[in-house]
Enzyme design. Structure first.
Site, PDB file in Angstrom:
ATOM      1  CG  ASP A   1      -4.257  -1.125   3.536  1.00  0.00           C
ATOM      2  OD1 ASP A   1      -4.919  -0.997   2.853  1.00  0.00           O
ATOM      3  OD2 ASP A   1      -3.148  -0.884   4.079  1.00  0.00           O
TER       4      ASP A   1
ATOM      5  CG  ASP B   1      -1.702   1.284   1.413  1.00  0.00           C
ATOM      6  OD1 ASP B   1      -2.234   1.711   0.474  1.00  0.00           O
ATOM      7  OD2 ASP B   1      -1.739   1.937   2.845  1.00  0.00           O
TER       8      ASP B   1
ATOM      9  CG  ASP C   1      -2.177   2.401   7.088  1.00  0.00           C
ATOM     10  OD1 ASP C   1      -3.061   0.907   7.281  1.00  0.00           O
ATOM     11  OD2 ASP C   1      -2.005   3.439   6.678  1.00  0.00           O
TER      12      ASP C   1
END
Length: 647
Positions: free
Chosen positions: A547, A354, A543
């Site tokens: 997610d 990400d 994180d």
């Protein structure tokens, strides 16, 4: 309410008892180790005396048996007892049972017609078996101590303010919202917020990093850190059982319970292998004996088969290797939630990131305001009002840029759409703040901006009012992390982001990421991961807060910078306690090394056993070689397993 308080109190008391029990358990283990060592030394001395007496006297076989039984029972009584208990509980094929049968058989051979006594060998086999057991206990104790010393973050007491004075109590007795005092050199007992004071914190036990962190009034403080310099007054925000230290300890303690494929293989292998070898031992003893009539020779060879057949080198060294690997990783601030994940992590071919908060700082700030109809202040004013209740980092950047919340504007009907933006009624007018997709849905004629950054467009009742540019900084460690992954042989690095194409392209180019995909909704990220999963084992790094779906879908979900993030610790398979992407390559290297050591032990143990079994069947091997094939190989395999602790 009372019920919950009682329940919590009971849980806290349980944690306290567990801690005391651990100390008691370690003390007991030390005492047992000393007792075993004393028995081994005493039995060895008595064995030497017995051998000397045997050479110089003309005693009967029975008298010699009584002489050698003294050291044999001294060192072997526990093994015989365990074997009998195992037999009683239906677990006949344990290593204790096999060793007992082999040594008792060796003692009995001396009474067969024309046979030489094997009393010294029988005692020595049992003696060496106990030496091996002692060695295993020491190795496992060292592994556990290495981890428990590293994870020695559970504080013994807390100084709490009650009735205008300070009381020293157990951390379990401190309630949420109470004020605690932390002196220099003390462990932080509970998570909280600093009310007064400033200091440096040693976070080594949590993150594996030796550089202290500065902390001052208003900052969050986490249990498990050590206060280095100043006196701190802290308001607790979590109960002791829910604190960061308690969660990490629980994670590390339970990690070994999820077995790896190698460990499961060894368990199944031992179940099949041991009965086969026992049957072969019986056949070696009986069939040639029937044919040749040399019963003594073939029973002796059958007993050697039994000694060699003990699978303890595998059963002990392989789990110990994984335990060491998990411990070594946790010393680096990498928490792997189970031995099974070490297997998967070692096979990872693709790492997907990400962007925000993982490769970049995730600290957004407004860098430009380009109005079309209103002035800059009014455009910021509208955007900040609409985003006032959103927890998204971009919303926080807008609110920070326009902190003047108190005015007469009426903001109603706020609706946030993930991956698009926020729409609300401001003084009766429909205001939309978000990306180009939201502008198209609102029918507003937006236009792109040449400036790099995340572009936030603003429209009112379908009319385009302008846009705001928000930028995020790339982490200093990100480029090093991508290079380290490529050096570790990772074939593909991919970045997924909901950000604009231009921003994503710039970050990917700067870091050297192989592939990137921009302007993705959360569901699109899952789709991309599923596509990449078809090409081999995949790790997703995020994180951990927003997610969760992708972390769960990947073969290995890695949460970055999870220091204090409950969501990350829950959702991910691997938790990196600091913000460094370079730790991912470290985790993969540790996993591969752990697996390599486990395979070395399996190959070495099985190879030596097969060789000695063949030699025993051919009559070349001696009981001493059989002892080496069991206990000697175990000791060497355990020594090799200890390498997994070093990272």
């Amino acid at each position: 309410m009372e019920h919950h308080e009682h329940k919590h109190q009971h849980e806290c008391e349980c944690h306290g008892h567990e801690h005391e029990h651990e100390h008691h358990h370690h003390h007991e283990e030390e005492e047992e180790g000393k007792g075993r060592l004393f028995k081994i030394v005493a039995a060895a001395v008595l064995l030497v005396v017995a051998v000397m007496v045997e050479k110089k006297t003309g005693w009967t076989t029975w008298q010699y048996l009584l002489l050698f039984l003294v050291p044999y029972l001294m060192v072997g009584w526990d093994t015989l007892k365990e074997a009998a208990e195992g037999l009683f509980h239906g677990e006949a094929l344990s290593e204790d049972f096999l060793m007992s049968i082999a040594t008792l058989g060796a003692l009995g051979i001396g009474f067969m017609p024309g046979a030489e006594t094997q009393f010294p060998e029988a005692v020595f086999v049992m003696l060496f078996f106990q030496v091996g057991e002692l060695f295993e206990e020491m190795a496992e104790g060292r592994s556990r101590r290495s981890i428990s010393h590293l994870m020695d973050i559970r504080p013994d007491s807390a100084r709490v303010e009650r009735g205008g004075r300070w009381e020293t109590v157990k951390p379990e007795e401190v309630a949420v919202g109470e004020t605690i005092l932390i002196q220099p050199g003390e462990k932080v007992p509970m998570d909280g917020v600093v009310l007064e004071g400033h200091s440096s914190l040693d976070t080594m036990a949590l993150t594996g990093e030796s550089v202290p962190r500065s902390i001052c009034e208003g900052d969050e403080i986490l249990s498990g850190c050590v206060n280095l310099s100043g006196v701190l007054r802290v308001r607790t925000t979590k109960a002791f059982g829910e604190s960061t230290a308690a969660k990490i300890l629980d994670l590390v303690e339970n990690a070994a319970s999820a077995k790896s494929r190698s460990e499961s293989f060894i368990t199944q292998f031992a179940r099949v292998y041991t009965p086969i070898v026992v049957v072969l031992a019986v056949l070696v003893a009986v069939i040639p004996g029937l044919v040749t009539g040399e019963w003594t020779t073939w029973i002796y060879r059958g007993l050697m088969f039994l000694v060699v057949s003990c699978p303890c080198a595998l059963v002990i060294s392989v789990p110990l290797t994984f335990f060491g690997g998990l411990g070594g990783a946790s010393r680096k601030g990498i928490l792997i939630k189970g031995s099974n994940l070490v297997d998967t992590l070692s096979q990872v071919k693709t790492v997907v990131f990400d962007k925000t908060g993982t490769l970049t700082e995730g600290v957004f700030e407004v860098t430009a305001v380009h109005p079309e109809v209103l002035d800059q202040k009014e455009l910021l004013h509208l955007a900040a009002h609409v985003e006032r209740h959103s927890t998204h980092p971009i919303a926080m950047a807008l609110r920070n840029a326009y902190p003047e919340e108190q005015d007469s504007c009426a903001v109603e009907g706020i609706k946030e759409t993930a991956g698009h933006g926020v729409v609300a009624q401001v003084n009766g007018k429909r205001v939309a703040v978000g990306n180009s997709k939201l502008m198209e849905a609102e029918g507003a004629a937006w236009h792109p901006c040449e400036q790099e950054g995340t572009i936030i467009h603003v429209a009112m009742d379908g009319e385009y009012l302008g846009h705001i540019v928000i930028s995020d900084r790339i982490k200093a460690d990100s480029a090093k992390g991508i290079r380290a992954l490529k050096a570790a042989g990772i074939g593909r690095t991919v970045m997924l982001t909901g950000d604009q194409e231009a921003v994503a392209a710039s970050v990917a180019r700067t870091l050297g990421v192989d592939e990137y995909h921009a302007q993705l909704l959360p569901a699109d990220k899952v789709t991309q991961v599923e596509r990449l999963l078809e090409e081999g084992k995949l790790a997703f790094v995020g994180d951990g807060i927003n997610d969760a779906p992708v972390l769960t879908r990947a073969d290995v979900g890695i949460a970055m910078g999870a220091l204090g993030s409950d969501a990350a610790i829950e959702a991910a398979d691997v938790v990196l306690m600091d913000d460094k992407p370079s730790k991912i390559a470290t985790a993969i290297r540790i996993a591969r090394r752990t697996l390599r050591i486990a395979k070395e032990n399996i190959g070495f143990a099985i190879g030596v056993k097969i060789l000695v079994l063949v030699l025993a069947a051919l009559g070349v091997a001696t009981m001493w070689m059989a002892v080496f094939a069991d206990v000697g190989v175990t000791v060497l395999a355990v020594l090799n397993a200890m390498r997994a602790l070093r990272t």
